[in-house]
Design an enzyme around this catalytic site. Structure first.
Site, short mmCIF file in Angstrom:
data_model
loop_
_atom_site.label_atom_id
_atom_site.label_comp_id
_atom_site.label_asym_id
_atom_site.label_seq_id
_atom_site.Cartn_x
_atom_site.Cartn_y
_atom_site.Cartn_z
N ILE A 21 58.65 60.62 38.06
CA ILE A 21 57.78 59.94 37.10
C ILE A 21 56.93 58.89 37.80
O ILE A 21 55.73 58.75 37.51
CB ILE A 21 58.62 59.27 35.98
CG1 ILE A 21 59.51 60.29 35.26
CG2 ILE A 21 57.73 58.54 34.98
CD1 ILE A 21 58.79 61.36 34.50
N ILE A 151 73.04 63.96 53.95
CA ILE A 151 72.93 64.71 55.21
C ILE A 151 71.78 65.71 55.13
O ILE A 151 70.98 65.85 56.04
CB ILE A 151 74.26 65.44 55.51
CG1 ILE A 151 75.32 64.41 55.90
CG2 ILE A 151 74.09 66.48 56.62
CD1 ILE A 151 76.68 64.98 56.15
N PRO A 192 72.11 46.42 46.90
CA PRO A 192 71.94 47.87 47.06
C PRO A 192 70.56 48.23 47.61
O PRO A 192 70.44 49.14 48.44
CB PRO A 192 72.12 48.40 45.63
CG PRO A 192 72.93 47.37 44.93
CD PRO A 192 72.52 46.05 45.53
N GLY A 356 66.41 82.11 27.67
CA GLY A 356 67.74 82.15 28.27
C GLY A 356 68.06 83.50 28.87
O GLY A 356 67.27 84.44 28.81
N CYS A 383 60.49 83.59 24.75
CA CYS A 383 61.09 84.54 25.70
C CYS A 383 62.35 85.16 25.10
O CYS A 383 62.25 85.99 24.22
CB CYS A 383 61.31 83.88 27.05
SG CYS A 383 61.22 85.08 28.37
N GLY A 385 64.15 83.93 23.00
CA GLY A 385 64.04 83.59 21.58
C GLY A 385 63.20 84.61 20.83
O GLY A 385 63.50 84.99 19.69
N GLU A 407 69.72 94.08 28.25
CA GLU A 407 70.29 93.04 29.11
C GLU A 407 71.76 92.80 28.74
O GLU A 407 72.58 92.51 29.60
CB GLU A 407 69.50 91.72 28.92
CG GLU A 407 70.05 90.56 29.74
CD GLU A 407 69.23 89.27 29.61
OE1 GLU A 407 68.25 89.24 28.84
OE2 GLU A 407 69.58 88.29 30.29
N HIS A 509 55.98 81.73 28.24
CA HIS A 509 56.49 80.35 28.12
C HIS A 509 55.34 79.37 27.93
O HIS A 509 54.83 78.83 28.91
CB HIS A 509 57.27 79.96 29.39
CG HIS A 509 58.55 80.69 29.55
ND1 HIS A 509 59.77 80.15 29.22
CD2 HIS A 509 58.81 81.94 30.00
CE1 HIS A 509 60.72 81.02 29.46
NE2 HIS A 509 60.17 82.12 29.94
N GLU A 511 55.48 76.44 27.03
CA GLU A 511 55.87 75.07 27.42
C GLU A 511 55.43 74.70 28.83
O GLU A 511 55.34 73.53 29.16
CB GLU A 511 57.39 74.87 27.25
CG GLU A 511 58.28 75.58 28.27
CD GLU A 511 58.63 77.02 27.89
OE1 GLU A 511 57.89 77.64 27.10
OE2 GLU A 511 59.65 77.53 28.41
#
Ligand code: GLN
Length: 532
Positions: A21, A151, A192, A356, A383, A385, A407, A509, A511
């Site tokens: 952000i 790391i 910190p 999904g 999708c 949905g 599927e 999609h 979105e």
């Protein structure tokens, strides 16, 4: 000469401080001053991309126009900046190593021992410079995922150290840290931050600017103290206080002078006054809604709201453009049954059934669709949905009782959703779905056309299964219409029920194509329908 400036954003102390952000906010402020800016995310994990990751691991997978499966931060970048990103904007350790190993096999390294330094770090540097190379951008902002001290992020920090050395005045590093408030001591603590900066210095990188995430205002004494211990000037200690809306962060950063310090340090010449009028108008509308609606978001990852990040933001933004506050009710699809669906969905103005993969929770999604269809409740299916809407219609209206998607049920007698032809002989799972932007042609008498107000749209995809066209006639004769299609493949992109108040399922999609300044038409249409 190409005079692109490079800004690196690292994070310390903890994750989730809002690096994405802050990076997007800085980019927004620089763009508002007339600069050409892009943002990139370097992710230290070894996956080639997040496409194969479970959303519980890493939240939503964001898809770009060119079909890259990327980190959800790219969604923030696009929503803030209103510019499209691409594969080049998201690089992972896996991708870096894959490229180096491929080159080694091709003999590119001419007999040299291939090592982290210089080969891996060069590859990282090249992927950063790639964005600045053509002179398309004045500024490239690169966010390094993870936290200093990890790391796996070491080669990335080393690449930053080298680039800083090579680029001198044309490179800047911003380090994001936490200044926690200890209630027992009644004090904000700078230690910190000091430790985190020390860690960065040990790796050879002196941050130029510190952005300090805090729950309370940092007074001048604290800023001076941080500056003194961390070798930065006081005006380079920028406070990032918790905000009500992520979209107010650019203005908070502007008040703190982040863009001003950046411009001074990089000696950038720009228009003095940034233009943020549209942005401010959005914020004003967001704070002053004149109505409120309740939308049920039906999915199986509701415990982790980042899994549906772009959907949530799209609804919120579409709400603002309708002067409406969208209140979301998160509903776990696994917990929905024929018995409880009415209760679970009671009081809602509309439902959205989420995308999904796999079987878990699918029957609950199908039940939710049935309830919305039978009760004239506005419905948007995305999708999976949309596929659930097709299955529900087949079972309960067309009387194909065992209809399913292949599927989940390979042997269904009615495969109304089938595997796409070009998906049939694939062995690799990563990067092999139908991905990215494709054209879709809209039927004029449809919710979709009313929303987009044009015939040809382009939307982004991420799926392996599709509407089985063998059944299309049967569906259309009985009231479910394909109102959007890809004209070159005939793939059904949108289904609607014209007799319903607002019932739209989309294979793509939407979105992924929302931004604050360009809210998505389909979400606007859906929200309007929910508002009645
Ligand atoms: N699992 C479905 C498919 O692959 C839907 C994908 C999705 O919702 N993104 O077609």
């Amino acid at each position: 000469m190409n005079n692109t400036k490079y800004i690196f954003v690292t994070g310390g102390v903890t994750s989730s401080l809002g690096k994405g952000i802050v990076s997007a906010s800085l980019a927004k402020l620089l763009i508002a001053r007339g600069l050409r800016v892009t943002i990139q995310k370097l992710d230290p994990y070894i996956n080639i991309d997040p496409g194969t990751l479970n959303p519980y691991e890493h939240g939503e997978c964001f898809v770009t126009n060119d079909g890259a499966e990327t980190d959800l931060d790219l969604g923030h970048y696009e929503r803030f900046l209103d510019i499209a990103t691409s594969q080049a904007n998201n690089i992972t350790t896996g991708r870096v190593y894959q490229s180096v190993i491929n080159k080694e096999r091709q003999g590119v390294y001419l007999g040299k021992t291939v090592q982290v330094i210089p080969h891996i770090t060069n590859e990282i540097k090249d992927s950063v410079k790639l964005l600045g190379e053509n002179g398309d951008y004045d500024v490239v902002i690169t966010e390094i995922g993870g936290t200093i001290g990890d790391i796996e992020s070491l080669p990335f920090v080393e690449a930053v150290r080298q680039m800083k050395w090579e680029l001198k005045q044309n490179c800047l590093t911003i380090h994001l840290t936490l200044v926690p408030y200890l209630a027992a001591a009644g004090e904000l603590k700078t230690k910190p931050t000091q430790h985190s900066v020390k860690k960065l210095q040990e790796l050879g990188v002196q941050p130029d600017i510190l952005v300090c995430r805090t729950e309370h205002n940092l007074d001048q004494d604290i800023r001076d103290k941080i500056a003194r211990f961390c070798n930065v000037s006081s005006d380079s200690v920028i406070q990032s206080i918790d905000a009500k809306s992520i979209y107010s962060v650019p203005l908070l950063m502007q008040e703190e002078g982040l863009d001003k310090v950046v411009i001074e340090k990089l000696s950038i010449e720009t228009k003095e006054k940034p233009n943020l009028n549209k942005w401010k108008k959005f914020l004003k509308n967001q704070e002053n809604p004149t109505s409120e609606i309740h939308i049920g978001l039906i999915g199986k990852y509701v415990e982790l709201q980042d899994s549906y990040k772009s959907i949530v933001e799209s609804l919120d933004i579409a709400g603002v453009s309708n002067m409406c506050k969208v209140k979301l009710k998160w509903i776990h699809s696994e917990k929905i049954s024929a018995k409880n669906v009415a209760k679970k969905l009671s009081g809602l103005d509309g439902i959205l059934v989420a995308p999904g993969f796999g079987e878990r929770g699918i029957e609950g999604k199908i039940e939710a669709v049935r309830f919305a269809r039978e009760n004239n409740l506005p419905f948007l299916g995305i999708c999976l949905g949309m596929q659930c809407a097709v299955i529900e219609y087949a079972r309960n209206v067309l009387d194909l009782k065992k209809a399913h998607t292949v599927e989940i049920d390979k042997n269904t007698p009615h495969p109304v959703i089938d595997l796409m032809e070009d998906q049939k002989n694939l062995s690799d799972m990563g990067g092999t779905m139908r991905l990215g932007e494709y054209d879709c042609k809209l039927g004029k008498d449809s919710n979709a056309y009313k929303a987009y107000k044009k015939v040809t749209i382009k939307e982004r995809h991420r799926h392996r299964y599709e509407f089985n066209n063998k059944y299309l006639d049967f569906f259309e004769k009985n009231g479910m219409i394909a109102t959007g299609k890809n004209t070159s493949t005939n793939l059904v992109e949108i289904v609607e029920i014209p007799t319903h108040k607002w019932f739209t399922g989309v294979q793509f999609h939407p979105e992924y194509k929302t931004s604050v300044e360009t809210p998505h038409p389909l979400f606007i249409g859906f929200v309007k329908a929910c508002m009645g």
